[in-house]
Design a protein around this motif. Structure first.
Motif, PDB file in Angstrom:
ATOM      1  N   VAL A  45       0.865  -1.180   0.000  1.00  0.00           N
ATOM      2  CA  VAL A  45       0.000   0.000   0.000  1.00  0.00           C
ATOM      3  C   VAL A  45       0.903   1.231   0.000  1.00  0.00           C
ATOM      4  O   VAL A  45       1.644   1.461   0.959  1.00  0.00           O
ATOM      5  CB  VAL A  45      -0.936   0.014   1.221  1.00  0.00           C
ATOM      6  N   VAL A  46       0.868   1.983  -1.087  1.00  0.00           N
ATOM      7  CA  VAL A  46       1.644   3.228  -1.184  1.00  0.00           C
ATOM      8  C   VAL A  46       0.699   4.347  -0.730  1.00  0.00           C
ATOM      9  O   VAL A  46       0.004   4.950  -1.530  1.00  0.00           O
ATOM     10  CB  VAL A  46       2.157   3.455  -2.615  1.00  0.00           C
ATOM     11  N   SER A  47       0.679   4.589   0.586  1.00  0.00           N
ATOM     12  CA  SER A  47      -0.348   5.498   1.111  1.00  0.00           C
ATOM     13  C   SER A  47       0.069   6.965   1.095  1.00  0.00           C
ATOM     14  O   SER A  47      -0.740   7.837   1.413  1.00  0.00           O
ATOM     15  CB  SER A  47      -0.761   5.091   2.527  1.00  0.00           C
ATOM     16  N   GLU A  48       1.315   7.242   0.735  1.00  0.00           N
ATOM     17  CA  GLU A  48       1.756   8.605   0.430  1.00  0.00           C
ATOM     18  C   GLU A  48       2.854   8.510  -0.622  1.00  0.00           C
ATOM     19  O   GLU A  48       3.733   7.656  -0.531  1.00  0.00           O
ATOM     20  CB  GLU A  48       2.325   9.330   1.660  1.00  0.00           C
ATOM     21  N   TYR A  49       2.805   9.384  -1.595  1.00  0.00           N
ATOM     22  CA  TYR A  49       3.921   9.551  -2.524  1.00  0.00           C
ATOM     23  C   TYR A  49       3.846  10.956  -3.094  1.00  0.00           C
ATOM     24  O   TYR A  49       2.836  11.641  -2.985  1.00  0.00           O
ATOM     25  CB  TYR A  49       3.907   8.495  -3.639  1.00  0.00           C
ATOM     26  N   GLY A  50       4.922  11.371  -3.706  1.00  0.00           N
ATOM     27  CA  GLY A  50       4.973  12.710  -4.285  1.00  0.00           C
ATOM     28  C   GLY A  50       6.359  13.292  -4.159  1.00  0.00           C
ATOM     29  O   GLY A  50       7.363  12.575  -4.173  1.00  0.00           O
ATOM     30  N   HIS A  51       6.422  14.611  -3.988  1.00  0.00           N
ATOM     31  CA  HIS A  51       7.675  15.360  -4.037  1.00  0.00           C
ATOM     32  C   HIS A  51       7.766  16.224  -2.784  1.00  0.00           C
ATOM     33  O   HIS A  51       6.930  17.101  -2.568  1.00  0.00           O
ATOM     34  CB  HIS A  51       7.680  16.225  -5.305  1.00  0.00           C
ATOM     35  N   LEU A  52       8.752  15.963  -1.948  1.00  0.00           N
ATOM     36  CA  LEU A  52       8.890  16.694  -0.696  1.00  0.00           C
ATOM     37  C   LEU A  52       9.210  18.169  -0.941  1.00  0.00           C
ATOM     38  O   LEU A  52       9.989  18.519  -1.831  1.00  0.00           O
ATOM     39  CB  LEU A  52       9.979  16.078   0.167  1.00  0.00           C
ATOM     40  N   ALA A  53       8.627  19.024  -0.129  1.00  0.00           N
ATOM     41  CA  ALA A  53       8.769  20.468  -0.322  1.00  0.00           C
ATOM     42  C   ALA A  53      10.201  20.939  -0.200  1.00  0.00           C
ATOM     43  O   ALA A  53      10.587  21.939  -0.800  1.00  0.00           O
ATOM     44  CB  ALA A  53       7.891  21.212   0.687  1.00  0.00           C
ATOM     45  N   ARG A  54      11.011  20.219   0.571  1.00  0.00           N
ATOM     46  CA  ARG A  54      12.406  20.643   0.770  1.00  0.00           C
ATOM     47  C   ARG A  54      13.235  20.474  -0.496  1.00  0.00           C
ATOM     48  O   ARG A  54      14.377  20.918  -0.555  1.00  0.00           O
ATOM     49  CB  ARG A  54      13.036  19.846   1.914  1.00  0.00           C
ATOM     50  N   SER A  55      12.675  19.809  -1.501  1.00  0.00           N
ATOM     51  CA  SER A  55      13.362  19.592  -2.774  1.00  0.00           C
ATOM     52  C   SER A  55      12.753  20.527  -3.809  1.00  0.00           C
ATOM     53  O   SER A  55      11.582  20.410  -4.149  1.00  0.00           O
ATOM     54  CB  SER A  55      13.181  18.126  -3.200  1.00  0.00           C
ATOM     55  N   ASN A  56      13.565  21.467  -4.322  1.00  0.00           N
ATOM     56  CA  ASN A  56      13.012  22.503  -5.193  1.00  0.00           C
ATOM     57  C   ASN A  56      14.115  23.063  -6.098  1.00  0.00           C
ATOM     58  O   ASN A  56      15.234  23.275  -5.647  1.00  0.00           O
ATOM     59  CB  ASN A  56      12.431  23.638  -4.343  1.00  0.00           C
ATOM     60  N   PRO A  57      13.822  23.305  -7.381  1.00  0.00           N
ATOM     61  CA  PRO A  57      14.866  23.833  -8.272  1.00  0.00           C
ATOM     62  C   PRO A  57      15.143  25.306  -8.024  1.00  0.00           C
ATOM     63  O   PRO A  57      14.319  26.027  -7.443  1.00  0.00           O
ATOM     64  CB  PRO A  57      14.269  23.614  -9.666  1.00  0.00           C
ATOM     65  N   GLN A  58      16.275  25.766  -8.503  1.00  0.00           N
ATOM     66  CA  GLN A  58      16.660  27.164  -8.336  1.00  0.00           C
ATOM     67  C   GLN A  58      15.650  28.086  -9.019  1.00  0.00           C
ATOM     68  O   GLN A  58      15.254  27.868 -10.161  1.00  0.00           O
ATOM     69  CB  GLN A  58      18.036  27.408  -8.958  1.00  0.00           C
ATOM     70  N   GLY A  59      15.247  29.121  -8.297  1.00  0.00           N
ATOM     71  CA  GLY A  59      14.487  30.207  -8.899  1.00  0.00           C
ATOM     72  C   GLY A  59      13.064  29.899  -9.289  1.00  0.00           C
ATOM     73  O   GLY A  59      12.436  30.695 -10.000  1.00  0.00           O
ATOM     74  N   VAL A  60      12.513  28.773  -8.866  1.00  0.00           N
ATOM     75  CA  VAL A  60      11.130  28.424  -9.212  1.00  0.00           C
ATOM     76  C   VAL A  60      10.343  28.303  -7.910  1.00  0.00           C
ATOM     77  O   VAL A  60      10.478  27.331  -7.176  1.00  0.00           O
ATOM     78  CB  VAL A  60      11.053  27.111 -10.013  1.00  0.00           C
TER      79      VAL A  60
ATOM     80  N   ALA B 190      -2.628   3.050  -4.017  1.00  0.00           N
ATOM     81  CA  ALA B 190      -1.639   4.129  -4.077  1.00  0.00           C
ATOM     82  C   ALA B 190      -2.361   5.448  -3.848  1.00  0.00           C
ATOM     83  O   ALA B 190      -3.442   5.666  -4.399  1.00  0.00           O
ATOM     84  CB  ALA B 190      -0.906   4.147  -5.412  1.00  0.00           C
ATOM     85  N   MET B 191      -1.754   6.324  -3.027  1.00  0.00           N
ATOM     86  CA  MET B 191      -2.402   7.577  -2.667  1.00  0.00           C
ATOM     87  C   MET B 191      -1.402   8.728  -2.718  1.00  0.00           C
ATOM     88  O   MET B 191      -0.423   8.745  -1.980  1.00  0.00           O
ATOM     89  CB  MET B 191      -3.051   7.460  -1.284  1.00  0.00           C
ATOM     90  N   ARG B 192      -1.680   9.661  -3.612  1.00  0.00           N
ATOM     91  CA  ARG B 192      -0.840  10.846  -3.774  1.00  0.00           C
ATOM     92  C   ARG B 192      -1.034  11.773  -2.574  1.00  0.00           C
ATOM     93  O   ARG B 192      -2.144  11.929  -2.050  1.00  0.00           O
ATOM     94  CB  ARG B 192      -1.240  11.587  -5.062  1.00  0.00           C
ATOM     95  N   HIS B 193       0.046  12.398  -2.136  1.00  0.00           N
ATOM     96  CA  HIS B 193      -0.047  13.439  -1.122  1.00  0.00           C
ATOM     97  C   HIS B 193      -0.084  14.803  -1.835  1.00  0.00           C
ATOM     98  O   HIS B 193       0.861  15.160  -2.530  1.00  0.00           O
ATOM     99  CB  HIS B 193       1.154  13.377  -0.186  1.00  0.00           C
ATOM    100  N   THR B 194      -1.180  15.542  -1.727  1.00  0.00           N
ATOM    101  CA  THR B 194      -2.333  15.376  -0.895  1.00  0.00           C
ATOM    102  C   THR B 194      -3.556  15.861  -1.658  1.00  0.00           C
ATOM    103  O   THR B 194      -3.419  16.480  -2.703  1.00  0.00           O
ATOM    104  CB  THR B 194      -2.154  16.159   0.420  1.00  0.00           C
ATOM    105  N   LEU B 195      -4.760  15.648  -1.128  1.00  0.00           N
ATOM    106  CA  LEU B 195      -5.969  16.040  -1.847  1.00  0.00           C
ATOM    107  C   LEU B 195      -6.098  17.549  -1.981  1.00  0.00           C
ATOM    108  O   LEU B 195      -6.265  18.078  -3.086  1.00  0.00           O
ATOM    109  CB  LEU B 195      -7.205  15.473  -1.144  1.00  0.00           C
ATOM    110  N   VAL B 196      -6.041  18.280  -0.887  1.00  0.00           N
ATOM    111  CA  VAL B 196      -6.380  19.707  -0.907  1.00  0.00           C
ATOM    112  C   VAL B 196      -5.609  20.413   0.191  1.00  0.00           C
ATOM    113  O   VAL B 196      -5.230  19.804   1.196  1.00  0.00           O
ATOM    114  CB  VAL B 196      -7.912  19.900  -0.750  1.00  0.00           C
ATOM    115  N   ASP B 197      -5.380  21.727   0.002  1.00  0.00           N
ATOM    116  CA  ASP B 197      -4.664  22.503   1.012  1.00  0.00           C
ATOM    117  C   ASP B 197      -4.925  23.987   0.783  1.00  0.00           C
ATOM    118  O   ASP B 197      -5.523  24.380  -0.221  1.00  0.00           O
ATOM    119  CB  ASP B 197      -3.163  22.220   0.947  1.00  0.00           C
ATOM    120  N   TYR B 198      -4.453  24.790   1.729  1.00  0.00           N
ATOM    121  CA  TYR B 198      -4.583  26.245   1.645  1.00  0.00           C
ATOM    122  C   TYR B 198      -3.483  26.782   0.736  1.00  0.00           C
ATOM    123  O   TYR B 198      -2.387  27.092   1.185  1.00  0.00           O
ATOM    124  CB  TYR B 198      -4.480  26.870   3.029  1.00  0.00           C
TER     125      TYR B 198
END
Length: 673
Positions: free
Chosen positions: A458-473, A502-510
Motif C-alpha cells: 500500500v503506497v499510502s503517500e507519494y509525491g515530491h517533498l517540499a524541501r526539494s526545489n529547483p533554483q528560482g522556481v 496508491a495515494m498521492r499526497h495530498t488532496l487539498v490545502d490552503y
C-alpha cells in the motif's frame, strides 16, 4: 435487521479483499516471471531490461515506435491506485464548510471528476495521536486531539471527523484507508474504531459498547467502506517513535511488532489535548491537570519534578495540606495538583517534568488480532517496511499489507541544480522510487514465506517533498511536471504489480489563501492536487492526470514497448527516456494506450502499432498539457493546465501520432466488428 451497505461491491471489504488477494497472487506470479523476462518499457535511471516485452521487427525504420500487444495480458490493474492522502484538521485543510457542515460542493465535483478511488484519513503525522472517539457525535461536543508533530503538539479540532470522512467517501464512491493511533492509543481503541466504521448496526462483535449502534445514533446506520487500516504512520522514522523513543533493551522495530515498555527521564508533561512544549508550563491556577504523554504509567518508579524539585504522590488531595503533592491516575497518565489548601499549586511558569516507565504498550500483533476479530475482511497494514520488523515477524505472525512512502526529496536531488536539469532528474526518479517498492516486495518474500503470497503493498503517500526545489522556481510543486511525475509513477506501479492501493499526497490545502495558524507545519500546500481553500478550489495537473488514468486505462495490463525514444543524458549519469507508455484493455475489448512525453521542449511523433488488434478508423484522444512544464492553475486562470479530448482518424492498422512536449496522452481504440 441492519440496513445493508449500499456501497459498490468492488470496494466492499469482503469483495475487495477477495479480489485484491487474487490480483496480488497474479501480480506475484507476474513479478517472478518478469524477473527472467523483459520489462515493457526501458526504465529511466539505471534499471534496464535486456530485451523488449513486445515483438519488434529490427528491420523497420528507427523512428520512435510504440508497440502494443493486447493479446498478451500481464495481470489485473487494481482500481484503488488512483487515491489521495487526506487530513482531518483545519476543516480538512480547506475542503470542509463548517458553517454548512458539508464538503464544498465544488470540491466534491472536482474530486469526482478526477476519478479518485481511494482516500486516506485522518492523514499522516497528525494521525499518529488522533483520538477518534473525541471526534464523533455533535460537533459542539467534540474534543480536540494533540498534533502528531512532537515539536508542535497543539490541539486540533475535528469538524471533519470520522463520520464526515465516511460520508465524503460515499459522495465520491471511493474506498477508505484509515491510520490508527499507535502512538498514544492501544489495540482496543483501534478495534473499536473498526467496529464503529464497518460493523452492521445491531451487531456487537466484541461486547461492551455497541459502536455500530453509536454510529447509527450519530446518523449513519449503514457501515462505511473502509477496507484498509494502517497501524501508525511512518513508525520507522525517529521523529515518529513516540513511546518507543524511550530507553529499552528492545529495538524500535521489535517494540512496534510486539509492544513493550520504555523509560523516560524528565519528559515534559502534556495536557489532555496538547503535547507541545508550552503544555509542560504551569499556568499558576488551582487544581490544574497535566498528563504523561504516553500512558499507562508503570506502578512504581515515577517522579514528578516542578522546576527540578521533586513532588510527592498522594492517593487523595483532599486529605493533604499545604505541601508539594499530586495525584496520579496510572491508566490515563492524569496528574492532578492541589488548590493551595489541599496540595500546593505549581508556581506560574514552572516547568513540570515526569520520569517514569511507559507501558506496557500493545504492538502490531495485538492491533492485528483485535482489529481482525471485529472484521476479518479488512486489510490490516504494517506501516514499518524495514528488514528488522519483517524479520521479527517472520512467517509466524500475520500482516495483510505493508505501507511504503516513496517520496522524492533532497536525498535524491540537489537543490542547486538549474531548473531544466532538476526537472529531468526529478522525472527520472519515478523509476528509482518504484525500485524502492520492489525492494520491499522482495523483503516480504524473503521473510514472510508462504504468507507473502497474500501480502500487498500500500503506497499510502507519494509525491515530491517540499524541501526539494529547483533554483528560482517558487511554485514548482504546483507545476505540470508534478502531473507528469504522477503519471510516470502510476505507470511504474502498474507495471510492477502487487500494489493494491496508491495515494498521492495530498488532496487539498490552503494554496490561494492564508492558512490557519499551525497548518503549514504539516507539509507543503503546493502539493495539493486540488488547490484550496474552498469554495473556490482549483484542480491542478495531477488531478487531470487522475481523470485520464481512471477513464482511459482499462483494468487489465497488456504488453507494450517504446522503441527508439529520444534519450537525454543527465548530469548525474542517469538518462531520461523522453517517451514512456502503458497499455490496457477492458471487458469490452477496448484498447487503451497512455503515453508520457517528458521532453521539456520537443514534440515526439511516434508510430503506434497495435499488434493483432482490428480497430475502428477513429480513436478517442485525451491529453493533459499546458504552455510550459512549469505551468499551473490559479483561481483567475483555472485552465492553464487542462485536459482536452478529441476524436482523430487513425485508419485500420498502425498509425502516426504526435505527442506534445511535457504532456500525458491517452488513446482509446475500439475493436472493429
Amino acid at each position: 435487521m441492519a440496513e445493508p451497505s449500499k456501497v459498490d461491491s468492488r470496494h466492499s471489504p469482503t469483495g475487495l479483499s477477495r479480489n485484491l488477494r487474487r490480483a496480488a497472487g497474479i501480480a506475484a506470479v507476474a513479478v517472478v516471471l518478469l524477473a527472467s523476462t523483459a520489462h515493457a518499457v526501458v526504465g529511466v535511471g539505471e534499471r534496464k531490461a535486456p530485451t523488449g516485452d513486445a515483438t519488434v521487427d529490427a528491420n523497420q525504420d528507427p523512428r520512435t515506435r510504440i508497440v502494443v500487444e493486447p493479446a498478451r495480458a500481464r495481470g489485473a490493474i487494481s482500481p484503488l491506485l488512483y487515491g489521495v492522502n487526506h487530513r482531518y484538521a483545519y476543516d480538512g485543510f480547506g475542503m470542509w464548510d463548517s458553517g454548512q457542515h458539508r464538503a464544498y460542493p465544488g470540491l466534491v465535483a472536482q474530486t469526482r471528476a478526477a476519478g479518485v478511488t481511494a482516500v486516506r484519513y485522518p492523514g499522516g503525522t497528525i494521525a499518529n495521536t488522533f483520538r477518534w472517539k473525541r471526534a464523533v457525535g455533535p460537533v459542539g461536543q467534540r474534543e480536540r486531539s494533540p498534533h502528531g508533530t512532537a515539536s508542535f503538539g497543539e490541539p486540533l479540532a475535528a469538524e471533519f471527523g470520522p463520520d464526515e470522512f465516511g460520508q465524503f467517501l460515499e459522495q465520491l464512491d471511493a474506498a477508505g484507508s484509515i491510520v490508527v493511533n499507535f502512538a498514544t492509543g492501544d489495540a482496543r481503541e483501534a478495534a473499536d474504531w473498526v467496529e464503529y466504521m464497518t460493523a452492521p448496526a445491531g451487531s456487537n462483535p466484541r461486547g461492551g459498547t455497541a459502536w455500530a449502534d453509536v454510529r447509527a445514533d450519530n446518523g449513519h446506520p449503514a457501515p462505511y467502506d473502509i477496507p484498509y487500516w494502517e497501524v501508525a504512520n511512518e513508525p520507522d522514522l525517529a521523529a515518529q517513535e513516540y513511546w518507543r523513543s524511550g530507553e529499552s533493551e528492545a529495538s524500535t522495530h521489535e517494540l512496534y511488532a510486539f509492544g513493550g515498555s520504555t523509560r523516560f527521564e524528565r519528559q515534559p508533561v502534556a495536557t489532555y489535548d496538547d503535547h507541545g512544549p508550552n503544555a509542560a508550563v504551569s499556568n499558576g491556577a488551582a487544581g490544574q491537570v497535566k498528563y504523561a504523554k504516553y500512558p499507562p504509567v508503570a506502578p512504581s518508579g515515577q517522579t514528578v519534578l516542578v522546576d527540578g524539585q521533586e513532588w510527592r504522590q498522594v492517593t487523595d488531595l483532599d486529605s493533604a495540606g499545604t505541601e508539594d503533592v499530586y495525584e496520579l491516575d496510572r491508566d490515563t497518565g492524569k496528574i492532578t495538583f492541589g488548590d493551595g489548601a489541599h496540595g500546593n499549586i505549581p508556581a506560574e511558569d514552572a516547568v513540570i517534568t515526569l520520569t517514569y516507565t511507559s507501558g506496557p504498550h500493545d504492538g502490531f500483533v495485538d492491533f492485528y488480532r483485535e482489529m481482525k476479530a471485529v472484521n476479518p475482511d479488512i486489510q490490516v497494514c504494517s506501516a514499518m517496511p524495514t528488514v528488522g520488523f519483517l524479520a521479527a515477524m517472520g512467517s509466524e505472525h500475520a500482516y495483510d499489507c505493508v505501507v511504503q512512502h516513496p517520496y522524492v526529496g533532497p536525498n535524491q536531488l540537489s537543490n542547486d541544480l538549474p531548473v531544466e536539469e532538476f526537472r529531468a532528474q526529478f522525472l527520472a526518479q519515478a523509476d528509482n522510487r518504484s525500485a524502492v517498492v520492489a525492494a520491499a516486495q522482495e523483503r516480504i518474500r524473503t521473510h514472510a514465506g508462504e504468507r507473502s503470497e497474500d501480502v500487498s503493498i500500500v503506497v499510502s503517500e507519494y509525491g515530491h517533498l517540499a524541501r526539494s526545489n529547483p533554483q528560482g522556481v517558487e511554485h514548482y510543486h504546483r507545476s505540470l511536471d508534478q502531473g507528469l511525475y504522477n503519471a510516470e509513477l502510476l505507470r511504474e506501479l502498474i507495471d510492477l504489480g502487487g500494489v493494491s492501493v496508491a495515494m498521492r499526497h495530498t488532496l487539498v490545502d490552503y494554496v490561494f489563501a492564508e492558512p490557519p495558524e499551525g497548518s503549514t507545519a504539516v507539509g507543503a500546500p503546493d502539493n495539493a492536487i486540488i488547490a484550496g481553500p474552498g469554495p473556490e478550489t482549483v484542480p491542478q495537473g495531477q488531478a487531470h492526470v487522475f481523470t485520464l488514468f481512471t477513464q482511459m486505462m482499462g483494468d487489465t495490463l497488456v504488453a507494450s514497448q517504446v522503441v527508439d525514444s529520444p534519450v537525454h543524458m543527465l548530469q548525474n549519469g542517469d538518462h531520461l527516456q523522453a517517451v514512456t507508455a502503458l497499455a490496457g484493455t477492458d471487458d469490452r475489448r477496448q484498447l487503451y494506450l497512455i503515453v508520457i512525453n517528458r521532453d521539456a521542449r520537443q514534440d515526439v511523433t511516434a508510430r503506434v502499432d497495435p499488434v493483432g488488434y482490428r480497430h475502428g478508423s477513429a480513436a478517442e484522444v485525451w491529453t493533459v498539457n499546458g504552455p510550459s512544464y512549469l505551468s499551473y492553475n490559479t483561481p483567475t486562470r483555472p485552465d492553464t493546465v487542462r485536459l482536452t479530448t478529441r476524436t482523430v482518424a487513425v485508419g485500420h492498422g498502425g498509425f502516426d501520432h504526435t505527442f506534445p512536449a511535457h504532456s500525458v496522452t491517452a488513446i482509446k481504440l475500439s475493436e472493429r466488428s
